[in-house]
Scaffold this active site. Structure first.
Site, mmCIF file in Angstrom:
data_model
loop_
_atom_site.group_PDB
_atom_site.id
_atom_site.type_symbol
_atom_site.label_atom_id
_atom_site.label_comp_id
_atom_site.label_asym_id
_atom_site.label_seq_id
_atom_site.Cartn_x
_atom_site.Cartn_y
_atom_site.Cartn_z
ATOM 1 N N SER A 1 0.853 -1.194 0.000
ATOM 2 C CA SER A 1 0.000 0.000 0.000
ATOM 3 C C SER A 1 0.882 1.234 0.000
ATOM 4 O O SER A 1 1.951 1.248 0.621
ATOM 5 C CB SER A 1 -0.901 0.000 1.237
ATOM 6 N N ARG B 1 -23.519 -7.602 -45.640
ATOM 7 C CA ARG B 1 -22.399 -7.090 -44.855
ATOM 8 C C ARG B 1 -22.903 -5.859 -44.135
ATOM 9 O O ARG B 1 -23.443 -4.949 -44.760
ATOM 10 C CB ARG B 1 -21.187 -6.756 -45.746
#
Length: 474
Positions: free
Chosen positions: A309, A348
């Site tokens: 930490s 498409r």
């Protein structure tokens, strides 16, 4: 003072505009993973990078020319020339990206660049008959295939470690928890076997999907018409030449041969998305359990090398589990985008296909990074049986009240047994002590070994047998 602030703001603005320090840089072009610790440094990061995608597109282009050559639709010399030119280090990915905006995809400028890179005599055979989606879809499948190999290897490694943990702790009792509360005892071996089962499920699904990843070849609208037209113009057009080309192309790229062009039939991508999301979710389950069990007040497991930490020197954070938990929260949304693209219009689609590219890459990266982190997590996982026993004893034997219900019902009848246990449990919760002590005053229970009956370690059911059963799975 306002003048000074304005000057500082102007100077900051100039630095932002030129990339800082007066150097002109392409912001966003140097994504080094600063905000993505899940994928950074993983194999998936390399196999899904821009250079990897560029090489996959070039591989697709070269394979197409070679496939045509095998059917006499292109000269062998053209196949060799295109293959030789199809090396990513010969092209500028950033330039192709910028030029790709004009047509909406990077294949268009790549074809132009690749055509210019081969001798003029062979240039007509670059990309001949194909459409951009043929190349990019095939490249995406190649990238997926190349990324899934290390993913499945990491899953195998994770499963192997979990098998050893499960076998070692097949009879190690711990609290089973439901709805966040102690329920009945289980064993850590059974929990690890369950984790392994999920990992193997993910491995099996990824393996099946990887084997089915298809090449894409359909031409402008999925009819293969241009390939037949070119062959016909050159007097080499048997009726099935285009369909034969589909098989030859699949063999050249070492992908599955599709029955149909799948430009707007997105099952391959949806299946891939589902398998990847399942894999990340399965690993997220391990992380969720580790995060709970490694809490300071629980302490039943811990990561072998916890993270530090910036403010609290005493902390050893479960970093690998944290990264897995983050990945598990992101993966479903990415899979949802890819499943949403299945509803693609026409032969498409506009937009649906385009939405897949970055999304699929992100999901592959998440799965690759998560698989790496999971292998590291379980390899270093520390199991604390003594702490598990302490936690089992927190309820003074109430954790085995289910067992007492069965034993006392046979002696006293179900209703009386239930009433007696409810009263005893209330006594334990209010005043402490143990369930055995609370029941000891009941004359009808004389002769029962209440200490043994209320020992959590003596009530793990078939946990050990189930663990052994699970470990028979290869």
């Amino acid at each position: 003072m306002s003048d000074d602030r304005d000057e500082r703001d102007d100077r900051a603005g100039r630095q932002d505009a030129d990339g800082g320090g007066g150097r002109a840089e392409h912001r966003g072009a140097d994504d080094v993973g600063l905000l993505d610790p899940v994928r950074v440094g993983s194999t998936a990061e390399a196999t899904t990078g821009d250079t990897a995608f560029l090489q996959a597109m070039l591989d697709a282009e070269a394979a197409l020319t070679r496939a045509q050559a095998t059917l006499g639709l292109a000269p062998d010399a053209a196949a060799r020339a295109v293959t030789e030119a199809a090396s990513a280090d010969r092209f500028d990915a950033r330039e192709l990206a910028l030029r790709g905006r004009a047509g909406g995809n990077p294949v268009i400028p790549l074809v132009a660049a690749l055509t210019a890179a081969v001798p003029a005599a062979h240039a007509p055979y670059v990309h001949r008959g194909a459409t951009s989606q043929d190349i990019l879809d095939t490249a995406s499948m190649l990238v997926a295939d190349r990324t899934m190999r290390p993913i499945t290897a990491d899953l195998e490694r994770t499963a192997g470690t979990l098998a050893r943990l499960a076998a070692r702790h097949r009879a190690t009792p711990m609290p089973g928890r439901t709805l966040t509360q102690h329920a009945v005892p289980t064993t850590f071996g059974l929990k690890a076997a369950g984790w392994r089962g999920l990992v193997l499920d993910a491995r099996d699904r990824l393996t099946a999907v990887r084997r089915s990843l298809p090449a894409q070849l359909g031409g402008a609208a999925g009819t293969l018409a241009a390939f037949h037209a070119y062959a016909e113009a050159e007097g080499a057009a048997p009726p099935d030449v285009a369909v034969r080309l589909l098989g030859a192309y699949a063999r050249e790229v070492a992908l599955a041969e599709p029955v149909l062009p799948w430009h707007a039939l997105r099952t391959p991508v949806a299946d891939l998305a589902g398998a990847l999301a399942l894999a990340v979710g399965a690993l997220g389950k391990i992380a969720a359990d580790v995060l709970v069990l490694s809490r300071t007040e629980i302490g039943e497991v811990s990561e072998g090398a916890g993270g530090g930490s910036s403010a609290m020197p005493h902390k050893a954070n479960p970093v690998r589990a944290t990264l897995l938990a983050a990945a598990a929260r992101r993966a479903p949304a990415l899979a949802a985008v890819l499943h949403g693209a299945v509803a693609a219009e026409d032969e498409r689609p506009a937009g649906a296909w385009h939405a897949e590219w970055e999304t699929l890459r992100d999901l592959l990266r998440l799965a690759g990074g998560a698989a790496r982190d999971a292998a590291e997590l379980v390899a270093g996982l520390r199991v604390h049986p003594d702490r598990m026993r302490v936690n089992l004893d927190l309820t003074g034997g109430l954790v085995v009240s289910e067992r007492l219900t069965a034993v006392l019902a046979a002696r006293l009848g179900r209703a009386r047994a239930r009433r007696l246990l409810t009263e005893a449990a209330d006594t334990v919760r209010r005043g402490g002590g143990t369930l055995a002590e609370a029941l000891s005053a009941e004359p009808a229970l004389a002769g029962l070994d209440l200490a043994s009956l209320t020992d959590p370690g003596h009530y793990t059911g078939a946990a050990a047998a189930l663990t052994d059963r699970a470990l028979t799975r290869a």
